[in-house]
Design a protein around this motif. Structure first.
Motif, mmCIF file in Angstrom:
data_model
loop_
_atom_site.group_PDB
_atom_site.id
_atom_site.type_symbol
_atom_site.label_atom_id
_atom_site.label_comp_id
_atom_site.label_asym_id
_atom_site.label_seq_id
_atom_site.Cartn_x
_atom_site.Cartn_y
_atom_site.Cartn_z
ATOM 1 N N THR A 152 0.835 -1.148 -0.067
ATOM 2 C CA THR A 152 0.052 0.005 -0.306
ATOM 3 C C THR A 152 0.842 1.371 -0.155
ATOM 4 O O THR A 152 0.413 2.365 -0.488
ATOM 5 C CB THR A 152 -0.927 -0.034 1.296
ATOM 6 O OG1 THR A 152 -0.199 0.045 2.498
ATOM 7 C CG2 THR A 152 -1.741 -1.023 1.216
ATOM 8 N N LYS B 147 -5.816 -9.773 2.629
ATOM 9 C CA LYS B 147 -5.770 -8.364 2.159
ATOM 10 C C LYS B 147 -4.782 -7.902 1.400
ATOM 11 O O LYS B 147 -4.798 -7.205 0.639
ATOM 12 C CB LYS B 147 -5.443 -7.935 3.892
ATOM 13 C CG LYS B 147 -6.595 -7.726 4.799
ATOM 14 C CD LYS B 147 -6.026 -7.025 5.942
ATOM 15 C CE LYS B 147 -7.355 -7.256 7.089
ATOM 16 N NZ LYS B 147 -6.975 -6.267 8.115
ATOM 17 N N ASP B 150 -6.005 -8.197 -2.061
ATOM 18 C CA ASP B 150 -7.035 -7.074 -2.509
ATOM 19 C C ASP B 150 -6.100 -5.656 -2.595
ATOM 20 O O ASP B 150 -6.673 -4.989 -3.499
ATOM 21 C CB ASP B 150 -7.896 -6.903 -0.938
ATOM 22 C CG ASP B 150 -8.920 -7.833 -1.039
ATOM 23 O OD1 ASP B 150 -9.222 -8.621 -1.930
ATOM 24 O OD2 ASP B 150 -9.810 -7.906 0.021
ATOM 25 N N ALA B 151 -5.041 -5.631 -1.710
ATOM 26 C CA ALA B 151 -4.191 -4.156 -1.751
ATOM 27 C C ALA B 151 -3.715 -4.197 -3.038
ATOM 28 O O ALA B 151 -3.344 -3.346 -3.608
ATOM 29 C CB ALA B 151 -3.198 -4.557 -0.794
ATOM 30 N N LYS B 154 -7.167 -4.640 -6.117
ATOM 31 C CA LYS B 154 -8.428 -3.830 -6.214
ATOM 32 C C LYS B 154 -8.210 -2.623 -5.965
ATOM 33 O O LYS B 154 -7.037 -1.763 -5.540
ATOM 34 C CB LYS B 154 -9.256 -4.428 -4.950
ATOM 35 C CG LYS B 154 -9.981 -5.830 -5.252
ATOM 36 C CD LYS B 154 -11.013 -6.201 -4.060
ATOM 37 C CE LYS B 154 -11.627 -7.463 -4.115
ATOM 38 N NZ LYS B 154 -12.493 -7.805 -3.102
ATOM 39 N N ARG B 159 -11.882 -0.984 -1.994
ATOM 40 C CA ARG B 159 -11.207 -1.473 -0.755
ATOM 41 C C ARG B 159 -12.101 -0.570 0.344
ATOM 42 O O ARG B 159 -12.384 -1.200 1.534
ATOM 43 C CB ARG B 159 -9.707 -1.053 -0.516
ATOM 44 C CG ARG B 159 -9.105 -2.387 -1.343
ATOM 45 C CD ARG B 159 -7.763 -2.009 -2.136
ATOM 46 N NE ARG B 159 -6.780 -1.376 -1.000
ATOM 47 C CZ ARG B 159 -5.806 -0.570 -1.538
ATOM 48 N NH1 ARG B 159 -5.660 -0.572 -2.951
ATOM 49 N NH2 ARG B 159 -4.961 -0.012 -0.988
ATOM 50 N N TYR B 162 -15.445 -2.186 0.988
ATOM 51 C CA TYR B 162 -15.301 -3.329 1.740
ATOM 52 C C TYR B 162 -14.966 -2.929 3.221
ATOM 53 O O TYR B 162 -15.570 -3.419 4.046
ATOM 54 C CB TYR B 162 -14.086 -4.133 1.237
ATOM 55 C CG TYR B 162 -14.136 -5.238 1.941
ATOM 56 C CD1 TYR B 162 -14.534 -6.335 1.688
ATOM 57 C CD2 TYR B 162 -12.869 -5.329 2.945
ATOM 58 C CE1 TYR B 162 -14.649 -7.475 2.494
ATOM 59 C CE2 TYR B 162 -12.719 -6.468 3.680
ATOM 60 C CZ TYR B 162 -13.547 -7.640 3.609
ATOM 61 O OH TYR B 162 -13.562 -8.803 4.231
ATOM 62 N N THR B 163 -14.163 -1.844 3.330
ATOM 63 C CA THR B 163 -13.834 -1.300 4.634
ATOM 64 C C THR B 163 -15.095 -1.062 5.394
ATOM 65 O O THR B 163 -15.237 -1.240 6.643
ATOM 66 C CB THR B 163 -12.780 -0.188 4.835
ATOM 67 O OG1 THR B 163 -11.422 -1.059 4.037
ATOM 68 C CG2 THR B 163 -12.289 0.174 6.090
ATOM 69 N N VAL B 194 -7.479 1.384 4.703
ATOM 70 C CA VAL B 194 -7.517 1.006 3.077
ATOM 71 C C VAL B 194 -6.346 0.904 2.495
ATOM 72 O O VAL B 194 -6.207 0.117 1.663
ATOM 73 C CB VAL B 194 -8.427 2.065 2.440
ATOM 74 C CG1 VAL B 194 -8.553 1.820 1.085
ATOM 75 C CG2 VAL B 194 -9.968 2.192 3.225
ATOM 76 N N SER B 233 -17.677 -2.912 -3.665
ATOM 77 C CA SER B 233 -16.793 -3.535 -3.214
ATOM 78 C C SER B 233 -15.956 -4.685 -3.912
ATOM 79 O O SER B 233 -14.826 -4.990 -3.685
ATOM 80 C CB SER B 233 -16.887 -4.290 -1.743
ATOM 81 O OG SER B 233 -17.488 -5.545 -1.806
#
Lengths: 238, 238
Positions: A152, B147, B150-151, B154, B159, B162-163, B194, B233
């Motif tokens: 991130t 995670k 996703d990071a 997405k 994100r 989703y969060t 996020v 999401s």
DNA sequence: AAAAAAGAATGAGATAAATCATAGAAATCA
DNA sequence: TGATTTCTATGATTTATCTCATTCTTTTTT
């Protein structure tokens, strides 16, 4: 494709030396040794699929395996690369979940399958071994947290530079300044490790090559300037 | 700032019900109970810092704690939010490493500190408890892998959506369609969850509000359209 | 209550990275 | 061996997201 090969006992297995089985007592190693099954796998074969039920764990004798998750966009995120001495699939077993990732052979491999019960019985009746496995699990969790933070907060360039250094440290041959990554990965797979698009990896590798940080030898990458890559991998470090 | 409060025994602790201590035997719970120390913490206080040595583990009785890593660019990546019944710091202890993340109080908390030895002795002499902790550890590893995927794969919009759903499921009050996230987080903290810039969160929250997916009540967020957020999401999910 | 600080909101602009498209190289197949 | 497929390379374009700057609001301090 897969084939059972000569079933070397764990007691004599060289890859055990640097595995979690390294300091297991004679009796316990026997339980595992008599129950395991050594199988040869070819590049591209699947060891297990995400969503399926774990029936045991895998212990890598030789070769390389990629553990990955397929995202909803169809791209694979490589979670980690496993090699000789590494265990696979125990987090699903211990978490009492189905596999949450898949595993595919990246480099022809010989892998022992240890059935669920043999592994769990040994684990639960042997606290030092259990400790050892838990230590590994904890370490992996900490590593994953690091990876998430990098994903991130760092750029693709930084992450690719870091990935190259990591690959060199795990699969590098020859010492001194130039080091060859002795592992064939496609650009797409490298992208899967970094977590980016294949084209981005290709472009950045070309850039690194142009800047004399790396060079290509067939399908393998040679690291020419470790220090520069280290500097690139984290603007703020050292 | 921190203060020791009435030291309720674990046997009578309500938050134990849904913690990893839930099915611990009487004798074992006693070892922990007599050694623990309940401390009150205020919002903003640090429970422990990355890089320091773990001396025990934390068991949250009430309140909320954020576990985070500070990246080289100075931004915090929030690894997870812990609440009543959650354990903190055991992966550093079991991994035999220094803390690889930091923990800060997000909502005033009462937290028990269980010294290293009391925890480890109980753990190693009680296989079911050890199993339970290992199960949790494995689960957390699997969640972190998700995670990471996703990071890298997405978008920030996905994100964030989703969060919000995750926060609603963990801290939501009132049932049916509109659900209030009963937890005060700054925009910067949401960005930390996020894994994005604060401004991006602000902008997207404004967009979600404009689209009637959420609304604001003081510093809290109300989820108005769960289904739409779920659709946002993950483009490919049902 | 006024002043200062911190947090939230929004706009403008810059930029990293993704996507789409095409071509060349290499590996695999028949 | 030639044909087909896969992989790599590179260009052009688009887009998401970050950064910087400014204003407004809320909270904290004195």
């Amino acid at each position: 494709m897969s084939s059972t090969v000569k079933n070397l006992p764990c007691e004599l297995c060289a890859s055990r030396k640097h595995s979690m089985l390294s300091d297991l007592s004679e009796t316990h190693i026997c339980t595992i040794s008599t129950n395991k099954n050594l199988i040869s796998h070819r590049k591209g074969q699947i060891l297990y699929y995400e969503g399926t039920k774990p029936l045991g764990i895998f212990c890598i004798n030789s070769g390389v395996v990629k553990v990955y998750k397929t995202a909803s966009n169809g791209k694979d995120q490589i979670i980690h690369l496993a090699k000789s001495g590494d265990f696979l699939g125990y987090s699903a077993l211990l978490g009492e979940e189905n596999y949450t990732n898949s595993a595919m052979i990246v480099e022809d491999a010989k892998i022992c399958f240890i059935p669920r019960e043999a592994f769990l019985n040994t684990l639960f009746s042997n606290t030092p071994f259990f400790k050892r496995v838990t230590k590994q699990l904890s370490h992996e969790l900490n590593v994953m947290e690091e990876k998430l933070t990098d994903a991130t907060q760092k750029s693709i360039r930084e992450r690719l530079a870091y990935t190259l250094l990591f690959l060199a440290s795990s699969y590098g041959v020859e010492g001194d300044d130039a080091q060859k990554i002795d592992l064939v990965l496609s650009r797409e797979e490298i992208a899967g490790i970094v977590g980016t698009a294949t084209e981005s990896v290709i472009r950045l590798l070309s850039e690194f090559k142009k800047d004399d940080l790396i060079e290509f030898e067939g399908k393998k990458i040679i690291i020419k300037d470790k220090r520069a890559l280290a500097r690139l991998s984290d603007f703020y470090a050292s």
